[in-house]
Scaffold this motif. Structure first.
Motif, mmCIF file in Angstrom:
data_model
loop_
_atom_site.group_PDB
_atom_site.id
_atom_site.type_symbol
_atom_site.label_atom_id
_atom_site.label_comp_id
_atom_site.label_asym_id
_atom_site.label_seq_id
_atom_site.Cartn_x
_atom_site.Cartn_y
_atom_site.Cartn_z
ATOM 1 N N ASN A 194 0.823 -1.222 0.000
ATOM 2 C CA ASN A 194 0.000 0.000 0.000
ATOM 3 C C ASN A 194 0.855 1.268 0.000
ATOM 4 N N ALA A 195 1.848 1.318 -0.872
ATOM 5 C CA ALA A 195 2.710 2.509 -0.938
ATOM 6 C C ALA A 195 1.912 3.732 -1.360
ATOM 7 N N PRO A 196 2.065 4.872 -0.654
ATOM 8 C CA PRO A 196 1.373 6.110 -1.066
ATOM 9 C C PRO A 196 2.091 6.786 -2.229
ATOM 10 N N ASP A 197 1.328 7.496 -3.063
ATOM 11 C CA ASP A 197 1.897 8.189 -4.222
ATOM 12 C C ASP A 197 2.575 9.505 -3.863
ATOM 13 N N ASP A 198 2.369 10.004 -2.637
ATOM 14 C CA ASP A 198 2.796 11.368 -2.304
ATOM 15 C C ASP A 198 3.667 11.418 -1.043
ATOM 16 N N ASN A 199 4.439 10.392 -0.829
ATOM 17 C CA ASN A 199 5.280 10.292 0.360
ATOM 18 C C ASN A 199 6.552 11.125 0.179
ATOM 19 N N PRO A 200 6.803 12.129 1.039
ATOM 20 C CA PRO A 200 8.017 12.933 0.891
ATOM 21 C C PRO A 200 9.244 12.340 1.569
ATOM 22 N N PHE A 201 9.057 11.247 2.343
ATOM 23 C CA PHE A 201 10.152 10.707 3.142
ATOM 24 C C PHE A 201 10.908 9.608 2.400
ATOM 25 N N MET A 202 12.217 9.666 2.475
ATOM 26 C CA MET A 202 13.070 8.624 1.907
ATOM 27 C C MET A 202 13.224 7.482 2.912
ATOM 28 N N ALA A 203 13.472 6.278 2.442
ATOM 29 C CA ALA A 203 13.861 5.946 1.086
ATOM 30 C C ALA A 203 12.694 5.556 0.197
ATOM 31 N N GLY A 204 11.460 5.731 0.666
ATOM 32 C CA GLY A 204 10.315 5.218 -0.061
ATOM 33 C C GLY A 204 9.602 6.205 -0.948
ATOM 34 N N ALA A 205 10.137 7.403 -1.117
ATOM 35 C CA ALA A 205 9.434 8.414 -1.907
ATOM 36 C C ALA A 205 9.493 8.109 -3.398
ATOM 37 N N PHE A 206 8.348 8.267 -4.064
ATOM 38 C CA PHE A 206 8.314 8.321 -5.519
ATOM 39 C C PHE A 206 7.154 9.228 -5.918
ATOM 40 N N HIS A 207 7.176 9.689 -7.169
ATOM 41 C CA HIS A 207 6.152 10.608 -7.670
ATOM 42 C C HIS A 207 5.096 9.787 -8.391
ATOM 43 N N GLY A 208 3.914 9.680 -7.789
ATOM 44 C CA GLY A 208 2.871 8.823 -8.331
ATOM 45 C C GLY A 208 2.363 9.280 -9.690
ATOM 46 N N VAL A 209 1.865 8.332 -10.472
ATOM 47 C CA VAL A 209 1.431 8.656 -11.833
ATOM 48 C C VAL A 209 0.147 9.482 -11.845
ATOM 49 N N THR A 210 -0.539 9.585 -10.714
ATOM 50 C CA THR A 210 -1.741 10.423 -10.646
ATOM 51 C C THR A 210 -1.414 11.859 -10.269
ATOM 52 N N GLU A 211 -0.139 12.155 -10.027
ATOM 53 C CA GLU A 211 0.265 13.495 -9.585
ATOM 54 C C GLU A 211 0.454 14.435 -10.772
ATOM 55 N N ALA A 212 0.578 15.729 -10.466
ATOM 56 C CA ALA A 212 0.844 16.745 -11.486
ATOM 57 C C ALA A 212 2.262 16.608 -12.028
ATOM 58 N N ASP A 213 2.592 17.440 -13.008
ATOM 59 C CA ASP A 213 3.926 17.365 -13.614
ATOM 60 C C ASP A 213 5.022 17.601 -12.582
#
Length: 454
Positions: A194-213
């Motif tokens: 259940n990884a969130p798309d908007d996590n700012p914390f490392m090492a698990g942060a990534f930019h989800g495909v539902t996010e803006a540019d």
């Protein structure tokens, strides 16, 4: 209107109680960088990151100076690279070139870490996903600032046990590949459910495909502030305890909201979310474990620890959501062992075990985080721990994660130094009974019945 009292109160929290904004993380979509030519793809990635994030670090420093609010990290997250590299990458080695490009871009923009060397395989793996996953040990051993994550399960899809088995092997290989540095590569690798798309914390942060540019996410932290507030209500009942945590979380989150809005306006990038997690550091007085002990526990890990953590997590969220219209990420309380001096002390005194930590992850923000284990721990055992944690997340509809560090050459009782915010950790005992036959079955554990909500 901000009153003089509120200004003085915030200054006190910063100067005496270790309040900080843990990170400003700029999420950047790389979907428009895709190309079938690997060289062109790498150039597109480097150009976009260095263009969009060129002012991120300097803007963060300006906000620090003007408002007197420490911003510990400036970071970047990108679209999961398994999606970006699909057309150009035909083998693991191709993906490693992208990891090195990301590292080069991170150095050029002067950010602390760059996350998103990731794959999302909760239901199945494509050949591209598998190639990225198999590239992780070399990618993390040949870069400095790149962080990696793999989502292997969700409440909606179940748990991909083929990916779980593979990730146990990858964690082992990453430990071996970075053994000259206390297997540090594993500290930059997270396995999610259940990884969130908007996590700012490392090492698990990534930019989800539902996010803006591009988007600005902020992570705030204030364990020391919460502990100090609780010192004033010792012996009070649970209603008073809860109100104190909630009010303190509100104040902490307002600081993050201010920084997020300022950074968004100055960079011309939309504001995404404030993650109001209590993220500890190795510094004395900046510990989630010490909050639990201030509630009345002799030590973190004592009976009552899970209940105390559940209370803390819930009240932090309730206070935070009143302070910002956009709360997201993980939000709550982190329990990374190596990054929390109180947790380290609890492990050393024998009060806190891996099994108790697993129970605590049922109610905390994330999961088994920054835990050093013996270097001879088998890949199957690591996979079993990942599967257990994923099951907790899947059934409870929450994010869980595993960041284990099998430190090559170390055993139970040894201490490992990682440095900086990553801290140091005692090597913890792992159950030595085998689970190979279970892990080797292959396939997928189905989603729970309550996932069917259409």
């Amino acid at each position: 209107m901000v009153t003089l009292f509120e200004v003085n109160e915030t200054n006190k929290m910063i100067e005496q109680e270790k309040l900080d904004v843990r990170t400003i993380t700029m999420g950047i979509s790389l979907l428009d960088c895709c190309d079938a030519d690997l060289d062109i793809l790498n150039q597109n990635i480097y150009d976009k990151i260095t263009c969009v994030a060129k002012d991120l670090v300097s803007t963060g420093r300006d906000i620090e100076r003007e408002y007197g609010i420490p911003i510990v990290n400036k970071r970047i997250s990108v679209t999961p690279i398994a999606l970006v590299g699909g057309r150009a990458c035909t083998c693991p080695e191709d993906f490693v070139t992208i990891a090195r490009t990301l590292d080069k871009a991170a150095r050029a923009t002067q950010v602390n870490f760059l996350g998103g060397y990731s794959a999302l395989v909760s239901k199945g793996m494509t050949r591209t996903d598998e190639n990225l996953i198999r590239s992780i040990p070399l990618a993390l051993s040949s870069t400095e600032r790149v962080c990696s994550s793999v989502n292997i399960g969700s409440t909606r899809t179940g748990i991909n046990m083929d990916a779980v088995k593979l990730m146990g092997e990858i964690v082992r290989e990453t430990a071996e590949a970075t053994k000259e540095h206390n297997s540090l590569g594993c500290a930059k690798l997270v396995v999610f459910c259940n990884a969130p798309d908007d996590n700012p914390f490392m090492a698990g942060a990534f930019h989800g495909v539902t996010e803006a540019d591009a988007v600005i996410n902020v992570g705030v932290s204030g364990p020391g502030v919460v502990k100090h507030a609780l010192e004033g209500v010792r012996g009070a009942n649970f209603e008073v305890l809860c109100e104190t945590v909630k009010k303190t979380a509100f104040k902490v989150t307002r600081v993050g909201q201010l920084v997020a809005q300022e950074a968004s306006e100055r960079l011309g990038v939309p504001f995404g979310i404030v993650d109001l997690s209590l993220a500890p550091t190795p510094s004395v007085g900046d510990s989630v474990a010490e909050i639990l002990e201030e509630m009345g526990l002799e030590s973190a890990g004592a009976p009552g620890t899970t209940a105390a953590l559940a209370l803390l997590n819930d009240q932090v969220k309730k206070g935070g959501v009143m302070a910002s219209s956009f709360v997201g990420g993980l939000s709550g309380a982190f329990i990374p062992v190596s990054e929390d001096q109180g947790m380290i002390d609890a492990v050393n005194r024998g009060a806190l075990t891996l099994e108790k930590l697993e129970a605590m992850t049922c109610v905390c923000s994330v999961g088994l985080d920054m835990i050093a284990i013996p270097g001879n721990t088998s890949a199957a055992t690591i996979s079993g721990i990942i599967a257990d944690e994923a099951a907790i997340g899947m059934v409870n509809q929450k994010t869980t994660a595993v960041r284990l560090i099998p430190v090559i050459g170390k055993d139970v009782g040894d201490t490992v130094e990682f440095g900086g915010l990553l801290g140091h950790a005692p090597v913890q005992r792992v159950n030595t009974f085998g689970c190979e036959d279970f892990i080797n079955r292959g396939g997928r554990i189905p989603a729970p019945i309550h996932s069917f909500r259409n």
